[in-house]
Design a protein around this motif. Sequence first.
Motif, PDB file in Angstrom:
ATOM      1  N   LYS A  17       0.830  -1.205   0.000  1.00 40.61           N
ATOM      2  CA  LYS A  17       0.000   0.000   0.000  1.00 40.61           C
ATOM      3  C   LYS A  17       0.864   1.254   0.000  1.00 40.61           C
ATOM      4  O   LYS A  17       0.571   2.224  -0.709  1.00 40.61           O
ATOM      5  N   LEU A  18       1.941   1.236   0.780  1.00 38.98           N
ATOM      6  CA  LEU A  18       2.846   2.394   0.799  1.00 38.98           C
ATOM      7  C   LEU A  18       3.468   2.623  -0.577  1.00 38.98           C
ATOM      8  O   LEU A  18       3.564   3.757  -1.050  1.00 38.98           O
ATOM      9  N   MET A  19       3.896   1.544  -1.224  1.00 38.92           N
ATOM     10  CA  MET A  19       4.487   1.669  -2.559  1.00 38.92           C
ATOM     11  C   MET A  19       3.477   2.221  -3.558  1.00 38.92           C
ATOM     12  O   MET A  19       3.790   3.105  -4.362  1.00 38.92           O
ATOM     13  N   ALA A  20       2.248   1.682  -3.521  1.00 40.76           N
ATOM     14  CA  ALA A  20       1.228   2.119  -4.476  1.00 40.76           C
ATOM     15  C   ALA A  20       0.889   3.587  -4.272  1.00 40.76           C
ATOM     16  O   ALA A  20       0.731   4.343  -5.239  1.00 40.76           O
ATOM     17  N   GLU A  21       0.778   4.011  -3.015  1.00 39.38           N
ATOM     18  CA  GLU A  21       0.437   5.404  -2.733  1.00 39.38           C
ATOM     19  C   GLU A  21       1.564   6.345  -3.138  1.00 39.38           C
ATOM     20  O   GLU A  21       1.309   7.477  -3.557  1.00 39.38           O
ATOM     21  N   ARG A  22       2.803   5.899  -3.026  1.00 37.79           N
ATOM     22  CA  ARG A  22       3.931   6.740  -3.436  1.00 37.79           C
ATOM     23  C   ARG A  22       3.916   6.980  -4.942  1.00 37.79           C
ATOM     24  O   ARG A  22       4.285   8.052  -5.421  1.00 37.79           O
ATOM     25  N   GLY A  23       3.508   5.963  -5.708  1.00 37.39           N
ATOM     26  CA  GLY A  23       3.369   6.130  -7.152  1.00 37.39           C
ATOM     27  C   GLY A  23       4.653   6.056  -7.941  1.00 37.39           C
ATOM     28  O   GLY A  23       4.665   6.379  -9.130  1.00 37.39           O
ATOM     29  N   GLU A  24       5.759   5.614  -7.321  1.00 36.90           N
ATOM     30  CA  GLU A  24       7.038   5.574  -8.018  1.00 36.90           C
ATOM     31  C   GLU A  24       7.568   4.155  -8.199  1.00 36.90           C
ATOM     32  O   GLU A  24       8.751   3.955  -8.455  1.00 36.90           O
ATOM     33  N   GLY A  25       6.682   3.165  -8.074  1.00 33.43           N
ATOM     34  CA  GLY A  25       7.077   1.790  -8.322  1.00 33.43           C
ATOM     35  C   GLY A  25       7.724   1.129  -7.121  1.00 33.43           C
ATOM     36  O   GLY A  25       7.749   1.657  -6.011  1.00 33.43           O
ATOM     37  N   GLY A  26       8.273  -0.058  -7.348  1.00 35.24           N
ATOM     38  CA  GLY A  26       8.903  -0.836  -6.290  1.00 35.24           C
ATOM     39  C   GLY A  26       8.918  -2.301  -6.673  1.00 35.24           C
ATOM     40  O   GLY A  26       8.571  -2.675  -7.803  1.00 35.24           O
ATOM     41  N   HIS A  27       9.311  -3.142  -5.731  1.00 34.51           N
ATOM     42  CA  HIS A  27       9.345  -4.581  -6.005  1.00 34.51           C
ATOM     43  C   HIS A  27       9.101  -5.338  -4.708  1.00 34.51           C
ATOM     44  O   HIS A  27       9.675  -5.011  -3.668  1.00 34.51           O
ATOM     45  N   ILE A  28       8.245  -6.353  -4.796  1.00 30.65           N
ATOM     46  CA  ILE A  28       7.949  -7.242  -3.674  1.00 30.65           C
ATOM     47  C   ILE A  28       8.424  -8.639  -4.034  1.00 30.65           C
ATOM     48  O   ILE A  28       8.112  -9.145  -5.119  1.00 30.65           O
ATOM     49  N   VAL A  29       9.183  -9.244  -3.130  1.00 29.53           N
ATOM     50  CA  VAL A  29       9.662 -10.612  -3.317  1.00 29.53           C
ATOM     51  C   VAL A  29       9.042 -11.483  -2.234  1.00 29.53           C
ATOM     52  O   VAL A  29       9.178 -11.185  -1.038  1.00 29.53           O
ATOM     53  N   ASN A  30       8.359 -12.537  -2.636  1.00 27.82           N
ATOM     54  CA  ASN A  30       7.779 -13.488  -1.696  1.00 27.82           C
ATOM     55  C   ASN A  30       8.518 -14.814  -1.814  1.00 27.82           C
ATOM     56  O   ASN A  30       8.574 -15.403  -2.897  1.00 27.82           O
ATOM     57  N   VAL A  31       9.092 -15.257  -0.708  1.00 29.67           N
ATOM     58  CA  VAL A  31       9.841 -16.515  -0.719  1.00 29.67           C
ATOM     59  C   VAL A  31       8.870 -17.661  -0.486  1.00 29.67           C
ATOM     60  O   VAL A  31       8.304 -17.807   0.604  1.00 29.67           O
TER      61      VAL A  31
END
Length: 437
Positions: A320-334
Amino acid sequence: VQSWEAVTEPGSDARIASFTSISGPCLDHMGYWMRDRWRRPSPRGLRRALSQQLHSWYVLLFHVPVLPELVWRLVVAKRWPLLLHRLEGVPPRPGHPARTLARDAVHGLSLYRANFRPRLRRPRERRTEVPVQVVMPVHDRYVTPPLAEGLQRWVPRLWRRRLYAGHWSALLRDGAQVARMVTELIDHVGGAPEARGLARARAGAKARPLVVVTGGGSGIGRATARAFAASGAEVVVCDLDERAARETGGHAYRVDVSDEAQMRRFADEVLRAHGVPDIVVNNAGVGHAGTFLATTGEEWRRVLDVNLWGVIHGCQVFGKLMAERGEGGHIVNVASAAAYLPVKSLAAYATSKAAVLMLSDVLRAEVAGRGIGVSAICPGLVDTGITRTTTFSGLSEEEQDRRRDAATRAYRRRNFAPERVAAEILRAVETGRATVP
């Protein structure tokens, strides 16, 4: 675009403290950008020049006599809220658009006709010492992000930022993000430290991402945190064992990922102390062996609370923080190879990891438009400490100890170190790979 005229006037830095432009450079800069790509052609440059020309189809339409004015007055202005909603997801709101929209649009057509062709044909050398931030909406249907390339030729104090929004939604839907970017530049010009996003956007700067790793006190989590740190990232590590997290390095926190309230407090603290993470690695997990019928409800809850709900909590609070920032990101799920290789003695564990794999696929589809990548990592037997804490259904503590020792020896014989998984995680973030078996 028109404001660039004032910003590039000689002596403008004495009157203008900073300038943030949305959707590209001034027309003169655009003219040089096009000229450079046609005069010194390369496959990449020509492809980008052609792409921008195709995106600029409306400019030709605007130069047709009479017709554009009629279309704006009779059709577009009346249906503008509906068009914005369908094209860019901007919800209708009271008082928008202004009643002067049709008249304003006609004036805009006159500006296009008076300036566009002359500036592209005979661009002027327009330089400025004003600190300039260029915000490029990634989903802009009319102005492509590559137009901001090479701007430092004209603007030595330059920041280039991407916003995952459209041409109109950048202000009408994501205005809060734009306001934050503008404020960060204003504050920095006024003497405040450079915000993380601003520092990353500075022309010529090397990005130093903020990475959060759960379960970072040992095994794959520790190896991943250290690998990111070695690459230059700032790392935040959480684990149930805070001492182990501190030994890993970086900023250490004690967090139970299965506890939603703790995870929300953790995300709030990361945001307050460090900012919005660029990369989140949901790694925390527990091992359990047992057939379906032998596994108790309490054992199921323990495995699912950590292995599945821990990942869900991490994706929710940081996504949610990444989406609200609007500048992208990456989530890795092991996840694990057990996610797609059913083993009857790993009923709860395999189920939890299969759920993580599907969760990653679903989440990826949802957040791709916001520039957030999602990778699922599915390693096999890795020599970590998980075998020493794995529980076994229906066995005495003494028998469980023997099973743990046997599993530890088997994992060591394979000799697949957690550092190799960490390297795959970094590669997945770099390449955007969805699933790593």
